[in-house]
Design a protein around this motif. Structure first.
Motif, PDB file in Angstrom:
ATOM      1  N   ALA A 192       0.510  -1.501   0.130  1.00  0.00           N
ATOM      2  CA  ALA A 192       0.251  -0.277  -0.120  1.00  0.00           C
ATOM      3  C   ALA A 192       1.413   1.007   0.030  1.00  0.00           C
ATOM      4  O   ALA A 192       0.134   2.456  -0.472  1.00  0.00           O
ATOM      5  CB  ALA A 192      -1.026   0.504   1.681  1.00  0.00           C
ATOM      6  N   ILE A 193       2.131   1.811   0.819  1.00  0.00           N
ATOM      7  CA  ILE A 193       2.626   2.386   0.929  1.00  0.00           C
ATOM      8  C   ILE A 193       3.742   2.460  -0.401  1.00  0.00           C
ATOM      9  O   ILE A 193       3.747   3.961  -0.663  1.00  0.00           O
ATOM     10  CB  ILE A 193       3.621   2.423   1.905  1.00  0.00           C
ATOM     11  CG1 ILE A 193       2.972   2.037   3.199  1.00  0.00           C
ATOM     12  CG2 ILE A 193       5.088   3.797   1.533  1.00  0.00           C
ATOM     13  CD1 ILE A 193       3.568   2.015   4.479  1.00  0.00           C
ATOM     14  N   PHE A 194       4.025   1.488  -0.959  1.00  0.00           N
ATOM     15  CA  PHE A 194       5.136   1.705  -1.912  1.00  0.00           C
ATOM     16  C   PHE A 194       3.487   2.524  -3.470  1.00  0.00           C
ATOM     17  O   PHE A 194       4.518   2.673  -4.726  1.00  0.00           O
ATOM     18  CB  PHE A 194       5.418   0.712  -2.418  1.00  0.00           C
ATOM     19  CG  PHE A 194       6.705   0.792  -3.633  1.00  0.00           C
ATOM     20  CD1 PHE A 194       7.069   0.440  -3.773  1.00  0.00           C
ATOM     21  CD2 PHE A 194       6.298   0.303  -4.974  1.00  0.00           C
ATOM     22  CE1 PHE A 194       8.847   1.124  -4.245  1.00  0.00           C
ATOM     23  CE2 PHE A 194       7.145   0.591  -5.698  1.00  0.00           C
ATOM     24  CZ  PHE A 194       8.383   1.290  -5.188  1.00  0.00           C
ATOM     25  N   ARG A 195       2.380   1.803  -3.827  1.00  0.00           N
ATOM     26  CA  ARG A 195       1.659   2.076  -4.495  1.00  0.00           C
ATOM     27  C   ARG A 195       1.573   4.088  -4.520  1.00  0.00           C
ATOM     28  O   ARG A 195       1.525   4.637  -5.316  1.00  0.00           O
ATOM     29  CB  ARG A 195       0.710   1.323  -4.226  1.00  0.00           C
ATOM     30  CG  ARG A 195       0.749  -0.269  -4.613  1.00  0.00           C
ATOM     31  CD  ARG A 195      -1.111  -0.290  -4.209  1.00  0.00           C
ATOM     32  NE  ARG A 195      -1.015  -1.889  -5.442  1.00  0.00           N
ATOM     33  CZ  ARG A 195      -1.913  -2.653  -5.449  1.00  0.00           C
ATOM     34  NH1 ARG A 195      -2.960  -2.676  -4.290  1.00  0.00           N
ATOM     35  NH2 ARG A 195      -1.626  -4.024  -5.947  1.00  0.00           N
ATOM     36  N   GLN A 196       1.309   3.979  -2.928  1.00  0.00           N
ATOM     37  CA  GLN A 196       0.702   5.456  -2.751  1.00  0.00           C
ATOM     38  C   GLN A 196       1.841   6.672  -3.568  1.00  0.00           C
ATOM     39  O   GLN A 196       1.552   7.120  -4.031  1.00  0.00           O
ATOM     40  CB  GLN A 196       0.848   5.634  -1.570  1.00  0.00           C
ATOM     41  CG  GLN A 196       0.345   6.987  -0.669  1.00  0.00           C
ATOM     42  CD  GLN A 196      -0.980   7.427  -0.642  1.00  0.00           C
ATOM     43  OE1 GLN A 196      -0.835   6.847  -1.141  1.00  0.00           O
ATOM     44  NE2 GLN A 196      -1.773   8.699  -0.668  1.00  0.00           N
TER      45      GLN A 196
ATOM     46  N   LYS B 103       9.951   3.944   5.688  1.00  0.00           N
ATOM     47  CA  LYS B 103      12.013   3.876   5.099  1.00  0.00           C
ATOM     48  C   LYS B 103      11.948   3.386   3.834  1.00  0.00           C
ATOM     49  O   LYS B 103      12.607   3.721   3.579  1.00  0.00           O
ATOM     50  CB  LYS B 103      12.026   4.559   6.291  1.00  0.00           C
ATOM     51  CG  LYS B 103      12.348   5.007   7.243  1.00  0.00           C
ATOM     52  CD  LYS B 103      13.109   5.023   8.498  1.00  0.00           C
ATOM     53  CE  LYS B 103      14.486   5.755   8.891  1.00  0.00           C
ATOM     54  NZ  LYS B 103      14.902   5.464   9.769  1.00  0.00           N
ATOM     55  N   GLY B 104      11.931   2.116   4.492  1.00  0.00           N
ATOM     56  CA  GLY B 104      12.089   0.970   3.306  1.00  0.00           C
ATOM     57  C   GLY B 104      11.152   1.287   1.903  1.00  0.00           C
ATOM     58  O   GLY B 104      12.375   0.946   0.794  1.00  0.00           O
TER      59      GLY B 104
ATOM     60  N   ALA C 169      15.803  -9.447  -1.551  1.00  0.00           N
ATOM     61  CA  ALA C 169      16.467  -8.781  -0.549  1.00  0.00           C
ATOM     62  C   ALA C 169      15.448  -8.260   0.356  1.00  0.00           C
ATOM     63  O   ALA C 169      14.410  -8.868   0.318  1.00  0.00           O
ATOM     64  CB  ALA C 169      17.334  -7.130  -1.310  1.00  0.00           C
ATOM     65  N   LYS C 170      15.753  -7.982   1.745  1.00  0.00           N
ATOM     66  CA  LYS C 170      15.036  -7.538   2.769  1.00  0.00           C
ATOM     67  C   LYS C 170      14.915  -6.142   2.135  1.00  0.00           C
ATOM     68  O   LYS C 170      15.654  -5.596   2.104  1.00  0.00           O
ATOM     69  CB  LYS C 170      15.719  -8.141   4.126  1.00  0.00           C
ATOM     70  CG  LYS C 170      15.637  -8.866   4.508  1.00  0.00           C
ATOM     71  CD  LYS C 170      16.588  -9.163   6.160  1.00  0.00           C
ATOM     72  CE  LYS C 170      17.893  -8.607   6.269  1.00  0.00           C
ATOM     73  NZ  LYS C 170      18.779  -8.596   6.871  1.00  0.00           N
ATOM     74  N   LEU C 171      14.237  -5.476   2.641  1.00  0.00           N
ATOM     75  CA  LEU C 171      13.428  -4.277   2.442  1.00  0.00           C
ATOM     76  C   LEU C 171      14.737  -3.402   3.583  1.00  0.00           C
ATOM     77  O   LEU C 171      15.085  -2.256   2.668  1.00  0.00           O
ATOM     78  CB  LEU C 171      11.948  -3.951   3.464  1.00  0.00           C
ATOM     79  CG  LEU C 171      11.038  -3.058   3.110  1.00  0.00           C
ATOM     80  CD1 LEU C 171      11.422  -1.931   1.404  1.00  0.00           C
ATOM     81  CD2 LEU C 171      10.494  -2.585   3.828  1.00  0.00           C
ATOM     82  N   MET C 172      14.871  -3.570   4.666  1.00  0.00           N
ATOM     83  CA  MET C 172      15.657  -2.562   4.919  1.00  0.00           C
ATOM     84  C   MET C 172      17.157  -2.568   4.923  1.00  0.00           C
ATOM     85  O   MET C 172      17.862  -2.327   5.113  1.00  0.00           O
ATOM     86  CB  MET C 172      15.636  -3.413   6.674  1.00  0.00           C
ATOM     87  CG  MET C 172      14.600  -3.030   7.762  1.00  0.00           C
ATOM     88  SD  MET C 172      14.214  -1.391   8.061  1.00  0.00           S
ATOM     89  CE  MET C 172      13.169  -0.964   6.776  1.00  0.00           C
ATOM     90  N   ASP C 173      17.305  -3.572   3.795  1.00  0.00           N
ATOM     91  CA  ASP C 173      18.811  -3.765   3.296  1.00  0.00           C
ATOM     92  C   ASP C 173      18.951  -2.596   2.448  1.00  0.00           C
ATOM     93  O   ASP C 173      20.368  -1.892   1.763  1.00  0.00           O
ATOM     94  CB  ASP C 173      18.664  -4.778   2.090  1.00  0.00           C
ATOM     95  CG  ASP C 173      19.240  -6.156   2.725  1.00  0.00           C
ATOM     96  OD1 ASP C 173      19.181  -6.396   4.217  1.00  0.00           O
ATOM     97  OD2 ASP C 173      19.138  -6.885   2.269  1.00  0.00           O
ATOM     98  N   TYR C 174      17.765  -2.193   1.799  1.00  0.00           N
ATOM     99  CA  TYR C 174      17.843  -0.303   1.158  1.00  0.00           C
ATOM    100  C   TYR C 174      17.788   0.992   1.879  1.00  0.00           C
ATOM    101  O   TYR C 174      18.367   2.178   1.534  1.00  0.00           O
ATOM    102  CB  TYR C 174      16.523  -0.363   0.449  1.00  0.00           C
ATOM    103  CG  TYR C 174      16.434  -1.447  -0.800  1.00  0.00           C
ATOM    104  CD1 TYR C 174      16.728  -1.429  -2.371  1.00  0.00           C
ATOM    105  CD2 TYR C 174      15.878  -2.719  -0.390  1.00  0.00           C
ATOM    106  CE1 TYR C 174      17.091  -2.124  -3.098  1.00  0.00           C
ATOM    107  CE2 TYR C 174      15.594  -3.519  -1.347  1.00  0.00           C
ATOM    108  CZ  TYR C 174      16.231  -3.352  -2.282  1.00  0.00           C
ATOM    109  OH  TYR C 174      16.868  -3.977  -3.715  1.00  0.00           O
TER     110      TYR C 174
END
Length: 156
Positions: free
Chosen positions: A20-24, A141-142, A109-114
């Protein structure tokens, strides 16, 4: 089309929140038409259910849509569909590796890797911690960092 799949344990808390956040974020930047974004879970316990009440509550507070989202389980074919398979924690990565197909060009990958200097390596599962606000903070943040990385690499 850039295909992004977010993964967590049951697909009712963290991964639908990330979806949802990424789409937004892509909508706000006017690039949503260049992305296909989805989420899935390692397990099948919640298949067909909407996001967890805690996830819905925090997304409602932030005015972020989760309309139409229903939990599903990750399948081998996802490696043929998605360019990025982004997990919420190390256990998700381990579980994904057990079902991974050998497909070139898929980033797992893990989201926090970014996130530079992330306060956590893994996104804690609010299903157990009950801290949906902290999960939102980390996932937000991720997702921002992931989108920046994709835009830079793909020239979006």
């Amino acid at each position: 089309m850039i295909n992004v799949l977010f993964i967590c344990l049951g697909n009712i808390c963290r991964s639908p929140m990330a979806e949802a956040i990424f789409r937004q974020l892509t909508e706000e930047e006017g690039i949503a038409d260049q992305f296909h974004v989805d989420s899935a879970g390692i397990g099948d316990w919640h298949v067909g259910l909407p996001p967890h009440e805690g996830t819905r509550k925090v997304l409602d507070q932030k005015n972020i849509s989760y309309q139409g989202m229903k939990a599903r389980q990750v399948v081998k074919q996802d490696w043929e569909t998605f360019d990025y398979i982004i997990a919420m924690d190390e256990q998700n990565i381990h579980d994904l590796e057990t079902i991974r197909k050998e497909v070139e060009g898929v980033t797992v990958a893990k989201l926090m890797d970014y996130v530079e200097k992330a306060e956590e390596e893994n996104v804690p599962d609010p299903y157990f911690t009950k801290n949906f606000d902290y999960t939102y903070h980390l996932v937000s943040k991720g997702c921002s960092a992931l989108l920046s990385e994709i835009k830079q690499k793909r020239g979006v």
